[in-house]
Write an enzyme that holds these catalytic residues in place. Structure first.
Site, short mmCIF file in Angstrom:
data_model
loop_
_atom_site.label_atom_id
_atom_site.label_comp_id
_atom_site.label_asym_id
_atom_site.label_seq_id
_atom_site.Cartn_x
_atom_site.Cartn_y
_atom_site.Cartn_z
CB CYS A 2 2.80 10.87 -5.49
SG CYS A 2 4.33 9.98 -5.36
NE ARG A 27 -3.06 10.48 -4.75
CZ ARG A 27 -3.88 9.82 -5.55
NH1 ARG A 27 -5.12 9.68 -5.20
NH2 ARG A 27 -3.45 9.32 -6.67
CD1 TRP A 74 3.80 5.22 -0.21
CD2 TRP A 74 4.41 4.41 -2.19
NE1 TRP A 74 3.99 3.86 -0.06
CE2 TRP A 74 4.37 3.34 -1.26
CE3 TRP A 74 4.78 4.12 -3.50
CZ2 TRP A 74 4.66 2.02 -1.60
CZ3 TRP A 74 5.07 2.82 -3.85
CH2 TRP A 74 5.01 1.78 -2.90
CG ASN A 98 0.39 10.26 -8.65
OD1 ASN A 98 1.03 9.32 -8.21
ND2 ASN A 98 -0.92 10.22 -8.81
N GLY A 99 3.16 9.13 -10.42
CA GLY A 99 3.17 8.08 -11.43
C GLY A 99 4.55 7.46 -11.49
CD GLU A 466 -9.50 -7.03 4.97
OE1 GLU A 466 -8.74 -7.44 4.07
OE2 GLU A 466 -9.56 -5.83 5.31
CE LYS A 470 -7.42 -3.79 7.07
NZ LYS A 470 -8.04 -3.40 5.84
CD GLU A 473 -3.73 -2.63 6.01
OE1 GLU A 473 -3.24 -1.93 5.15
OE2 GLU A 473 -4.89 -3.10 5.92
CG HIS A 489 -0.44 -30.46 4.75
ND1 HIS A 489 -0.27 -31.79 4.46
CD2 HIS A 489 -1.75 -30.30 5.05
CE1 HIS A 489 -1.43 -32.42 4.55
NE2 HIS A 489 -2.36 -31.53 4.91
CE LYS A 586 -8.33 4.55 1.69
NZ LYS A 586 -8.59 3.42 2.56
C1 F6R Z 1 -5.63 -2.70 2.95
C2 F6R Z 1 -5.92 -1.90 1.78
C3 F6R Z 1 -5.38 -2.35 0.48
C4 F6R Z 1 -6.38 -2.03 -0.65
C5 F6R Z 1 -5.73 -2.33 -2.00
C6 F6R Z 1 -6.69 -2.10 -3.15
O1 F6R Z 1 -6.24 -2.16 4.09
O2 F6R Z 1 -6.56 -0.87 1.86
O3 F6R Z 1 -5.02 -3.69 0.49
O4 F6R Z 1 -7.52 -2.82 -0.46
O5 F6R Z 1 -4.60 -1.51 -2.16
O6 F6R Z 1 -7.09 -0.77 -3.20
P1 F6R Z 1 -8.37 -0.36 -4.01
O7 F6R Z 1 -9.54 -0.98 -3.35
O8 F6R Z 1 -8.40 1.15 -3.95
O9 F6R Z 1 -8.18 -0.87 -5.42
#
Ligand code: F6R
Length: 591
Positions: A2, A27, A74, A98-99, A466, A470, A473, A489, A586
C-alpha cells in the site's frame, strides 16, 4: 505494501496526489482512492484496480480544497473491492492506512458493542472508528496516544478530522516521511512520490505525530513539540522515467552494467571497506526474503567455498520465529532492496535484542533497516520501479561476492583473482545483454508452456532459484528450480514430452553431473536448454546460451541477467503486465 500520500498547500491538490499515487503504485494496485478537503467539505473518490481508473472516475470539481490524502492498495484484510478501498471514513475521521492491525477483530467487536457498524472488511476502517470513538472524550493528539497503546501491528496513517484544516501523520513499523517545502507539506510512503516537488524531508519516528497545516507543521512526542532535522536528498537525479524502454523491467536490466560499475568503483574507493572483511567471524546467517534470499544463496556458496566460513541462509519469515543458535562469533547479514520488508525488519530486531552484530546489504538509504542495522553496505542500485527485482538483485550478489573476495584475501585464501577481474564485468555484461536475439529465441520456445524446470548444482542451483522465481512471477508459468541430482527422488515423474528443462552449468566440477541429470529428463521427452560458459561449452544439439567464462566470484553476475531477460521476453510474448505482475507488490511491509 500500500502506498499513501498526503498534501497540504497551494498547488492543485489532486494533481499532486495523482502524481504521488502513480509513483507509489509499485506498492500495490488492487484499488485506489483519495479524499480532498477545504476544511468544510470532504470529497472522496475510490475505484477498484489501477490509479488510472481513479483518474478516469475523478471529477475535476472534487478539487475544491487545499489538502488531501490518497492511497493505492495491496489487499490484506478483504478483497479488492470498492468498499475495501481507502480512504475510510467513520464519523469525524477519514484516513488512509498502510500496514496491518493484528488485533482489529477484537477492537471491531468492542466498537460494534458501542454502536458502530462497518461497511468494509478492512482493519483500516476499524482504526477510523476507534479514533472517532476516542474523539468523543479526547482531543486528537490524546486519541492517537490511546490508539498507539491499543493497536497491535503496523501502520502508517494519514488522517483528516472533520472541521480541521490539517493532516495528521503517525506510523509504527511501516514507512512514512514528511516532505517540506515553502508553505506546502507532504506525507508519503516513499520519497519517490514527492521528489518532483521537494527533496527536503524528515522521517517520522515511532511515537511521533506530525500535524501538517497550511503554512506550518509541527511534530509532537508525548504532547510536546519536538524539532526534526531536515534531510536533503540528491535522489532527484534518480529518474523514474522509462526513456525509450517499453518497460521498467527491461530498462532496469539494461542498467545493470552501470550500477555494477558504480558499486565496484565505490568498493575500490574504500567506501565501507571494513564491512566487506568478515574474517573475524566463524559463522554467518544470511536472512532475507524472495530474490534477496536467493542472492544470499549465492553469497553462501561463495563465502563457504572461497572464504571458508560456515554460512546458513534463512527466509526471514521463518527465521524470526525459529530458535536461533549463535556461536560467539556469528554475524547476521540481512539483505533487502527496500529495507522495509516486514519479516526482515522483525528478524533484524530479534537478532539485535540478542546482541548479535547485524550487517545490512540494502538499496534504500532512508529505510528502516538502513537506519537500524549495526553496519550497512548500500548497494546503490538506484530506484527500482518494476516489481520484479533485477538490478538490485545483481548488486546484492556483487556485494556478497566482494565480501567473499575481501575475506578470502584477508585469510590468504585466493591470491589468483584480482579486483580488475571484477572491474571487467560491467563491460562483459553490457555485451551479454545486447545479444538479445538468443534470449528472444529461448523465450519463444518457452512462452506457450505452462510448466518449466530449472536444474543446477552448487552455485548453479542458487542461480536456478532466482531464474525460476523471475520466470514465474512475471510470466505466470509454473516453474520449479531443482538441485539437479534431486529430480529422480520424486519430481522426475512430472517430466513429460516437450516440457522445458533449463540446465545451468557454469561449475566445471559439477557440469558433467548436471549434464547426466539433464539427459535423464531428455530420455523422458523433455526439451533441454543449456546456460553455460565458453570454457565448458561442448554441448551439441541444444538451444543454448554461452557466456564469457570468468572467475567463480563473478560468474553468476553474467548468468542471472540472461535468465532475467528470458523471463522478460516470455512475459512480453504472453501479454502479461510485466512491471506490475498480478497479486504482487514491490515492498512487502506486512508479515
Ligand atoms: C522478486 C522480488 C521479491 C523481493 C522480496 C524482498 O522479484 O522482488 O522476491 O526480493 O520481496 O524484498 P526486499 O529486497 O525489498 O526485502
Amino acid at each position: 505494501m500500500c502506498g499513501i500520500i498526503g498534501y497540504i498547500g497551494n498547488k492543485n491538490v489532486s494533481e499532486v496526489l495523482f502524481h504521488g499515487l502513480y509513483s507509489l503504485e509499485y506498492r500495490g494496485y488492487d484499488s485506489a482512492g483519495m479524499a480532498i478537503s477545504d476544511g468544510k467539505d470532504l470529497k472522496i473518490t475510490k475505484c477498484v484496480g489501477r490509479v488510472s481508473n481513479l483518474e478516469d472516475k475523478y471529477k475535476k470539481d472534487n478539487n475544491k480544497g487545499f489538502f488531501g490524502i490518497a492511497h493505492t492498495r495491496w489487499a490484506t484484510n478483504g478483497g479488492a473491492s470498492l468498499e475495501n478501498a481507502h480512504p475510510h471514513s467513520v464519523g469525524k475521521v477519514t484516513l488512509v492506512h498502510n500496514g496491518i492491525i493484528e488485533n482489529a477483530d477484537n477492537i471491531k467487536l468492542s466498537l460494534i458493542d458501542k454502536g458502530y457498524s462497518f461497511s468494509s472488511e478492512t482493519d483500516s476502517e476499524v482504526i477510523a472508528a476507534f479514533l472517532d470513538n476516542e474523539l468523543k472524550n479526547n482531543n486528537i493528539l490524546n486519541s492517537i496516544q490511546v490508539m498507539r497503546k491499543e493497536l497491535k501491528g503496523s501502520y502508517a496513517l494519514g488522517i483528516i478530522i472533520e472541521g480541521e484544516e490539517c493532516i495528521y501523520a503517525v506510523r509504527k513499523d511501516s514507512p512514512l516521511l514528511i516532505g517540506v517545502n515553502r508553505n506546502e507539506f507532504f506525507l508519503a510512503s516513499d520519497i519517490a512520490a514527492i521528489l518532483k516537488y521537494t527533496n527536503k524531508y524528515f522521517l517520522l519516528d515511532e511515537g511521533e505525530t506530525a500535524v501538517l497545516e497550511r503554512n506550518d507543521y509541527k511534530v509532537y512526542r508525548d504532547e510536546k513539540i519536538i524539532h526534526k532535522d531536515i534531510i536533503t536528498t540528491d535522489s532527484k537525479s534518480q529518474s523514474l522515467d522509462k526513456f525509450d524502454y517499453e518497460h521498467f523491467m527491461l530498462k532496469e536490466i539494461m542498467e545493470e552494467p552501470i550500477v555494477l560499475k558504480n558499486l565496484i568503483d565505490s568498493y575500490k574507493n574504500g567506501d565501507n571497506i571494513k564491512y566487506y572483511d568478515i574474517s573475524n567471524y566463524e559463522e554467518v546467517h544470511i536472512v532475507a526474503c524472495g530474490s534477496a534470499m536467493y542472492a544470499g544463496l549465492i553469497g553462501q556458496a561463495l563465502i563457504e567455498e572461497e572464504a571458508n566460513i560456515k554460512v546458513n541462509v534463512y527466509a526471514a519469515s521463518e527465521y524470526r520465529y525459529k530458535k536461533k543458535i549463535f556461536n560467539l562469533k556469528t554475524l547476521v547479514i540481512l539483505v533487502s532492496q527496500s529495507g522495509e520488508t516486514a519479516d526482515t525488519i522483525a528478524a533484524m530486531r530479534e537478532v539485535k535484542e540478542m546482541n548479535i552484530p547485524t550487517l545490512g546489504i540494502i538499496n534504500n538509504p532512508n529505510s528502516t533497516m538502513a537506519r537500524e542495522c549495526d553496519y550497512v553496505i548500500l548497494i546503490n542500485a538506484g530506484v527500482e520501479v518494476a516489481v520484479a527485482t533485477t538490478k538490485a538483485y545483481i548488486n546484492q550478489v556483487c556485494v556478497l561476492a566482494l565480501i567473499a573476495y575481501t575475506t578470502s584475501l584477508k585469510k590468504g585464501l585466493s591470491n589468483d583473482v584480482s579486483i580488475s577481474e571484477f572491474e571487467s564485468i560491467p563491460n562483459l555484461l553490457h555485451d551479454v545483454l545486447n545479444n538479445t536475439f538468443i534470449y528472444e529465441e529461448i523465450a519463444k520456445d518457452l512462452y506457450e508452456h505452462n510448466n518449466c524446470f530449472f536444474i543446477g548444482r552448487g552455485i548453479d542451483y542458487a542461480i536456478c532459484m532466482e531464474g525460476s522465481l523471475k520466470l514465474k512471477e512475471v510470466s505466470y508459468i509454473h516453474s520449479e528450480a531443482y538441485q539437479a541430482g534431486e529430480l529422480k527422488h520424486g519430481t522426475i515423474s512430472l517430466i513429460e514430452k516437450g516440457i522445458p528443462v533449463i540446465a545451468v552449468m557454469s561449475d566445471r566440477f559439477l557440469k558433467d553431473k548436471t549434464l547426466s541429470n539433464l539427459k535423464e529428463t531428455l530420455a523422458r521427452g523433455a526439451y533441454g536448454i543449456v546456460i553455460t560458459t565458453s570454457e565448458l561449452d561442448d554441448f551439441k544439439d541444444f538451444r543454448k546460451v554461452t557466456l564469457p567464462s570468468v572467475n567463480s566470484f563473478c560468474q553468476s553476475l553474467l548468468i542471472v541477467p540472461t535468465l532475467q531477460l528470458i523471463s522478460y521476453y516470455v512475459s512480453l510474448y504472453r501479454g502479461c503486465d510485466i512491471d506490475k505482475p498480478k497479486n504482487l507488490a514491490k515492498s512487502v511491509t506486512v508479515e
